[in-house]
Scaffold this active site. Structure first.
Site, PDB file in Angstrom:
ATOM      1  N   GLY A  12       4.127 -20.523  15.922  1.00 28.91           N
ATOM      2  CA  GLY A  12       4.221 -21.337  14.407  1.00 28.91           C
ATOM      3  C   GLY A  12       4.230 -23.016  14.867  1.00 28.91           C
ATOM      4  N   HIS A 109      -9.415 -21.916  12.513  1.00 33.91           N
ATOM      5  CA  HIS A 109      -9.661 -21.014  13.924  1.00 33.91           C
ATOM      6  C   HIS A 109      -9.274 -21.649  15.186  1.00 33.91           C
ATOM      7  CE1 HIS A 109     -11.144 -17.523  15.283  1.00 33.91           C
ATOM      8  NE2 HIS A 109     -12.228 -17.704  15.337  1.00 33.91           N
ATOM      9  N   GLU A 142     -13.891 -14.298   1.555  1.00 27.20           N
ATOM     10  CA  GLU A 142     -14.190 -12.148   1.417  1.00 27.20           C
ATOM     11  C   GLU A 142     -14.919 -11.880   3.046  1.00 27.20           C
ATOM     12  OE1 GLU A 142     -16.192 -13.758  -0.647  1.00 27.20           O
ATOM     13  OE2 GLU A 142     -15.086 -13.159  -2.098  1.00 27.20           O
ATOM     14  N   GLU A 143     -14.992 -12.332   4.476  1.00 26.79           N
ATOM     15  CA  GLU A 143     -15.574 -11.527   5.315  1.00 26.79           C
ATOM     16  C   GLU A 143     -14.586 -13.081   6.194  1.00 26.79           C
ATOM     17  OE1 GLU A 143     -17.826  -9.750   6.151  1.00 26.79           O
ATOM     18  OE2 GLU A 143     -18.496  -9.631   3.689  1.00 26.79           O
ATOM     19  N   GLU A 174      -6.002 -28.804  17.068  1.00 25.83           N
ATOM     20  CA  GLU A 174      -6.070 -28.720  15.835  1.00 25.83           C
ATOM     21  C   GLU A 174      -4.566 -28.878  14.865  1.00 25.83           C
ATOM     22  OE1 GLU A 174      -4.857 -23.864  16.579  1.00 25.83           O
ATOM     23  OE2 GLU A 174      -6.064 -23.591  17.787  1.00 25.83           O
TER      24      GLU A 174
END
Ligand code: GAR
Length: 203
Positions: A12, A109, A142-143, A174
């Site tokens: 986290g 990501h 969706e992918e 990030e």
């Protein structure tokens, strides 16, 4: 004030960085709830210590992704959320979660997408011999890791890098990139047409 539901699976640190930026007034948003699919995820303790609402919904308790996501959505719907933030949430997102929050889910990501989607992205970049690596914040579709890209940040890969050292440098980016993206969304500066995300300039 943008109301956030943050989904995590692990330590986290991205969630904590967002919470830090909110606390310091750099990010004008509110974390309404932090939900983990993993019992004992370190991030849940971090969130509790900050007085945030937390919940654990173990995906293993459900026979299918659909049923897990139905439970997740019913937990999320207790709150009037503007944005779902996937902060190290290590589950593929299916239609049951996507449909009620279409266009309102963002993910971090640890690679420069579309390179190295899926698991162990930093290791993939290192093993491929990349000289530059980084991270991507994007809307979820969706992918896997394919949604429209809101922002990216890069770091140089050093000769001496290990997976851990490279991941640690990417992680710092990030932490900055996530809050920047959330603030731009909060400010209404972000729009999507097709694959492209347009960011209106600050006035
Ligand atoms: C982060 O590096 C995040 O980008 C990655 O997991 C880590 C979570 O760290 N997410 C993914 O790989 C999603 N495909 P954190 O729990 O300390 O925020």
């Amino acid at each position: 004030m943008l109301k956030l539901g943050v989904l995590i699976s692990g330590r986290g640190s991205n969630m904590a960085a967002i919470a830090d930026n909110i606390e310091s007034g750099q990010l004008l948003a509110k974390i309404e709830v932090v939900i983990s699919n993993i019992e004992g995820a370190g991030g849940i303790e971090l969130a509790k210590n900050r007085g945030l609402n937390t919940q654990v919904i173990p995906h293993n308790d459900y026979p299918s992704r659909d049923e897990f996501e139905t439970a997740l959505v019913s937990a999320l719907q207790h709150y009037d959320l503007d944005l779902i933030v996937l902060a190290g949430f290590m589950r593929v997102i299916g239609p049951n979660l996507l449909a009620p929050y279409k266009g309102k889910i963002i993910n971090m990501h640890p690679s420069i997408l579309p390179a190295f989607n899926g698991l162990n992205a930093q290791k993939q970049a290192l093993e491929y011999g990349c000289k530059v690596a980084g991270c991507t914040v994007h809307f979820v579709d969706e992918e896997l890791d394919t949604g429209p890209i809101i922002g990216q940040a890069t770091v140089r890969v050093k000769e001496t890098d290990t997976q851990d050292s490279l991941s640690a440098r990417i992680l710092l980016e990030e932490h900055r990139l996530f809050s920047d993206a959330i603030q731009m969304i909060a400010d209404g500066r972000v729009s999507v047409s097709g694959r492209r995300v347009h960011i209106r300039k600050e006035i």
